[in-house]
Enzyme design. Sequence first.
Site, short mmCIF file in Angstrom:
data_model
loop_
_atom_site.label_atom_id
_atom_site.label_comp_id
_atom_site.label_asym_id
_atom_site.label_seq_id
_atom_site.Cartn_x
_atom_site.Cartn_y
_atom_site.Cartn_z
N TYR A 122 32.49 48.01 43.96
CA TYR A 122 32.56 48.86 42.81
C TYR A 122 31.72 50.25 43.00
O TYR A 122 32.02 51.25 42.30
CB TYR A 122 31.79 48.26 41.86
CG TYR A 122 32.84 47.20 40.91
CD1 TYR A 122 33.46 46.14 41.35
CD2 TYR A 122 32.98 47.35 39.63
CE1 TYR A 122 34.37 45.27 41.07
CE2 TYR A 122 33.81 46.66 38.80
CZ TYR A 122 34.45 45.34 39.52
OH TYR A 122 35.46 44.42 38.72
N ASP A 177 36.67 35.50 35.17
CA ASP A 177 38.12 35.63 34.46
C ASP A 177 38.63 34.04 34.57
O ASP A 177 39.09 33.35 33.39
CB ASP A 177 38.95 36.47 34.86
CG ASP A 177 38.83 37.74 33.91
OD1 ASP A 177 37.54 38.32 33.52
OD2 ASP A 177 39.59 38.38 33.57
N ASP A 220 38.35 32.31 48.32
CA ASP A 220 39.91 31.80 48.27
C ASP A 220 39.81 30.33 47.86
O ASP A 220 40.43 29.93 46.93
CB ASP A 220 40.83 32.17 49.35
CG ASP A 220 40.32 31.68 50.70
OD1 ASP A 220 39.01 31.54 50.95
OD2 ASP A 220 40.76 31.93 51.78
N LYS A 273 33.20 35.88 51.63
CA LYS A 273 34.52 35.83 52.42
C LYS A 273 33.86 35.97 53.90
O LYS A 273 34.26 37.00 54.59
CB LYS A 273 35.46 36.88 51.96
CG LYS A 273 36.65 36.87 52.88
CD LYS A 273 37.51 35.48 52.41
CE LYS A 273 38.86 35.64 53.32
NZ LYS A 273 39.59 34.23 53.33
N ASP A 304 33.76 39.15 39.37
CA ASP A 304 34.71 39.83 38.27
C ASP A 304 36.06 38.97 38.38
O ASP A 304 36.34 38.46 36.98
CB ASP A 304 35.25 41.30 38.76
CG ASP A 304 36.04 41.75 37.87
OD1 ASP A 304 35.85 41.60 36.52
OD2 ASP A 304 37.06 42.30 38.11
C1 IPM Z 1 34.47 43.27 33.39
C2 IPM Z 1 35.43 44.12 33.31
C3 IPM Z 1 34.73 45.34 33.90
C4 IPM Z 1 34.42 44.90 35.51
C5 IPM Z 1 35.77 46.66 34.02
C6 IPM Z 1 36.31 47.00 32.46
C7 IPM Z 1 35.36 47.89 34.51
O1 IPM Z 1 36.51 43.44 33.88
O2 IPM Z 1 33.17 43.25 32.90
O3 IPM Z 1 34.58 42.09 34.05
O4 IPM Z 1 35.08 44.95 36.39
O5 IPM Z 1 32.98 44.75 35.55
MG MG Z 2 36.43 41.50 34.30
#
Ligand code: IPM
Ligand code: MG
Length: 357
Positions: free
Chosen positions: A141, A252, A224, A191, A248
């Site tokens: 990032y 999710d 993975d 990884k 990240d």
């Molecule tokens: C998160 C989001 C952010 C990230 C984006 C919006 C930049 O996906 O907080 O998980 O990737 O950190």
């Molecule tokens: Mg995110």
Amino acid sequence: MNKHIAVLPGDGIGPEITDGAVRVLHAVAKTFGHTFTFEPLLIGGAALDACGEPLPERTVERCLASDSVLLGAVGGPKWEQLPGEKRPEAGLLGIRKALGLYANIRPARLWRALADASPLKCAQDTPIDLVVVRELTGGIYFGARGTREDADMGTTAWDTEQYSVHEIERITRIACSIAEKRGGRIVSVDKANVLDSSRLWRKTVHAYAEVNYPHIRITDMLVDNCAMQLVKDPAQFDVMLTSNMFGDILSDEAAQITGSIGMLASSSLGDGTRGLYEPIHGSAPDIAGKDLANPIATILSAAMMLRDSFLLEREAAAVERAVGEVLDAGYRTADISPADASRVGCRQMADLIAERI
Ligand code: IPM
Ligand code: MG
């Protein structure tokens, strides 16, 4: 207790969900005799529209002057064509960096009342209760990046994954201190079969923890495999420690197996007590302004603020209990509602929770 909270609603559903969390915090202040003041500030697309940049200097200054920061979400189709440094997301990355918030803590637990919202067959009888500890101000990032014209290959773009021992050690310390208060187990995700940065990650995590937290059990998992294990047997995880990008993605996934990404809170912390608290989901432009969003992730983020920044354990527990009660009573926003039964909007969901504080 007097606390001054910077509120960064951002874009899309951001204003609705932060409004809901602020109303819950007002209820906490009233019930427990605290004074919370709130200062709205611009970030993301809203800031781009108002003053041409995703993170105005004033927002950084005022956040630094606050006791803690509550954030909604940033981004939307309107700003997608802008160059990287002008996108709303640059505002979010910028505020994390400016406040020195290198640790992102994302608890994922399956709420009893929501077991049927999980896509996993095993959810009814598997306790999912894990915390993703994601490094937040390093890695790909923030590494060097660029775009060049290559004579043979045409336009070529590149980003760099880079980690220092210092960065790995400080996030390992946070993960260990969290694991200490939970099951004492960390899975470090990398990884290392391919990346040098992952090999340094793995070596440093173990070297640091062996000396400073010898009682914490640390195992390694390739990313993975981890993505697979999360859907195969999520109950095996206690604390998951990983890099910015892997965290990240995996957070999710962890969110979805607990029913909805609309439920997952996060705190971003550095060395001090000031943190940034935000839901892990995005700005959901498709449902913005329609009173359809789920404010619970933001409300639970506010609970994390009460606990982690202000050390108000009783108040944080009261918010979490109120969320549980509202879910047990059958109220659902659209994202977690199986049919239309007891479906409520964003505002009503926040009010139902606030009433129970
Ligand atoms: C998160 C989001 C952010 C990230 C984006 C919006 C930049 O996906 O907080 O998980 O990737 O950190
Ligand atoms: Mg995110």
